[in-house]
Motif scaffolding. Structure first.
Motif, short mmCIF file in Angstrom:
data_model
loop_
_atom_site.label_atom_id
_atom_site.label_comp_id
_atom_site.label_asym_id
_atom_site.label_seq_id
_atom_site.Cartn_x
_atom_site.Cartn_y
_atom_site.Cartn_z
N ALA A 156 -52.52 -21.57 -7.09
CA ALA A 156 -52.74 -20.34 -6.31
C ALA A 156 -54.21 -20.11 -5.95
N THR A 204 -55.55 -22.81 -3.41
CA THR A 204 -55.10 -22.61 -2.03
C THR A 204 -55.70 -21.34 -1.44
N ARG A 242 -59.11 -22.20 -0.27
CA ARG A 242 -59.07 -23.05 0.92
C ARG A 242 -58.69 -22.25 2.17
N LEU A 243 -57.80 -21.26 2.02
CA LEU A 243 -57.26 -20.55 3.19
C LEU A 243 -57.81 -19.12 3.33
#
Lengths: 128, 101
Positions: B15, B18, B21-22
Motif C-alpha cells: 500500500a 504504491t 508511486r501514484l
C-alpha cells in the motif's frame, strides 16, 4: 446538500480505485456493486485497477470449482451503464506478467505519472 | 490535491509503496493504524519517506503511534504528528481522500 447533488445539477468526477484480487476478499465484488448503483446518478465515473486489482479483469475466470459467483462478465456490461472509462496501471500489470491482451475488456493502460494525474483530478475517490 | 491515507504496515503490504508511486508533489500522505510503522526512524522504508518529504507533506496519527509503544522522538524528522482533530482538518483541507486500504 444531498438533494442538490442528486438532482442532476452538478456532475462530479468519481473514481473507483480497485486494488484487490477478485475472490480472496469481498472488495472487488462490493466495488462492482457500488459502481452499478452509482451509475444511476449520472456522474463522471472512472474505474482504475492498481496492484492486485488488475487480476479482476483477467480473461477466463471460472468459479465453478470454488462455489462462488463469477462476476467478471459484469465488467463487460459496464458500458451499458455508461461506465466506459477503465484505466489499468501499467506497472501493476507488468509486475504480474500480464498484458492488455490478458484482460476481458478494453482498457486504457496508464504509466505511473498518468495514473497519479488521473487520481489527482478527482472530486470523489472510492477505495476498494 | 489529494490526501492519501495509508493504514497498512509497509512490511506487510504494498500500500505505501504504491501510494508513493501514484501520488503527486504537493499532496498529503497520512499514516495511521499499522501505517504508522512507516513513520519510524531506522526502518527499511525510512529512505522512501524521507524522499517523499522533499515534495509532499507526510503526517502520522499520534494516538496510533502511542498505542503501538512509540513516541514522537522515534519519528522521522519532517513527519508531522497529528491527533484526531488534525485528521478531520486534513480531510477538509484536501480536495478528496484516497484510502490505500
Amino acid at each position: 446538500m444531498m438533494d442538490d447533488e442528486n438532482s442532476g445539477g452538478k456532475i462530479k468526477k468519481f473514481l473507483y480505485l480497485n486494488r484487490k484480487a477478485p475472490y480472496g476478499s469481498i472488495y472487488a465484488l462490493e466495488s462492482l456493486e457500488v459502481v452499478l448503483i452509482g451509475a444511476a446518478f449520472d456522474q463522471d465515473v472512472s474505474l482504475a485497477f492498481v496492484d492486485d486489482g488488475v487480476y479482476q479483469l483477467v480473461k477466463g475466470q471460472s468459479t465453478d470449482g470454488i462455489g462462488m459467483k463469477n462476476f467478471s462478465p459484469t465488467y463487460r456490461a459496464l458500458e451499458m451503464y455508461d461506465v466506459e472509462k477503465l484505466y489499468v496501471d501499467q506497472a501493476s500489470l507488468e509486475a504480474r506478467g500480464l498484458t492488455e491482451a490478458d484482460l476481458l475488456v478494453p482498457v486504457e493502460v496508464l504509466d505511473s505519472a498518468q495514473m497519479a494525474a488521473l487520481m489527482a483530478e478527482q472530486e470523489v475517490v472510492f477505495s476498494f | 490535491m489529494l490526501l492519501h491515507t495509508v493504514n497498512k504496515s509497509p512490511f506487510e503490504r504494498v500500500a505505501l509503496q504504491t501510494c508513493l508511486r501514484l501520488s503527486q508533489a504537493g499532496c498529503g500522505i497520512l499514516l495511521l493504524e499499522d501505517g504508522v510503522y512507516a513513520a519510524l526512524q531506522g526502518t527499511q522504508t525510512e529512505a522512501q519517506i524521507k524522499d517523499a518529504l522533499n515534495d509532499k507533506k507526510v503526517y502520522a496519527l499520534l494516538p496510533d503511534l502511542q498505542a503501538r509503544g512509540f513516541t514522537a522522538d522515534k519519528v522521522i524528522a519532517g513527519v508531522q504528528l497529528i491527533d484526531y482533530n488534525g485528521f478531520v482538518d486534513l480531510v477538509i483541507e484536501y480536495q478528496a481522500t484516497q484510502a490505500w486500504l
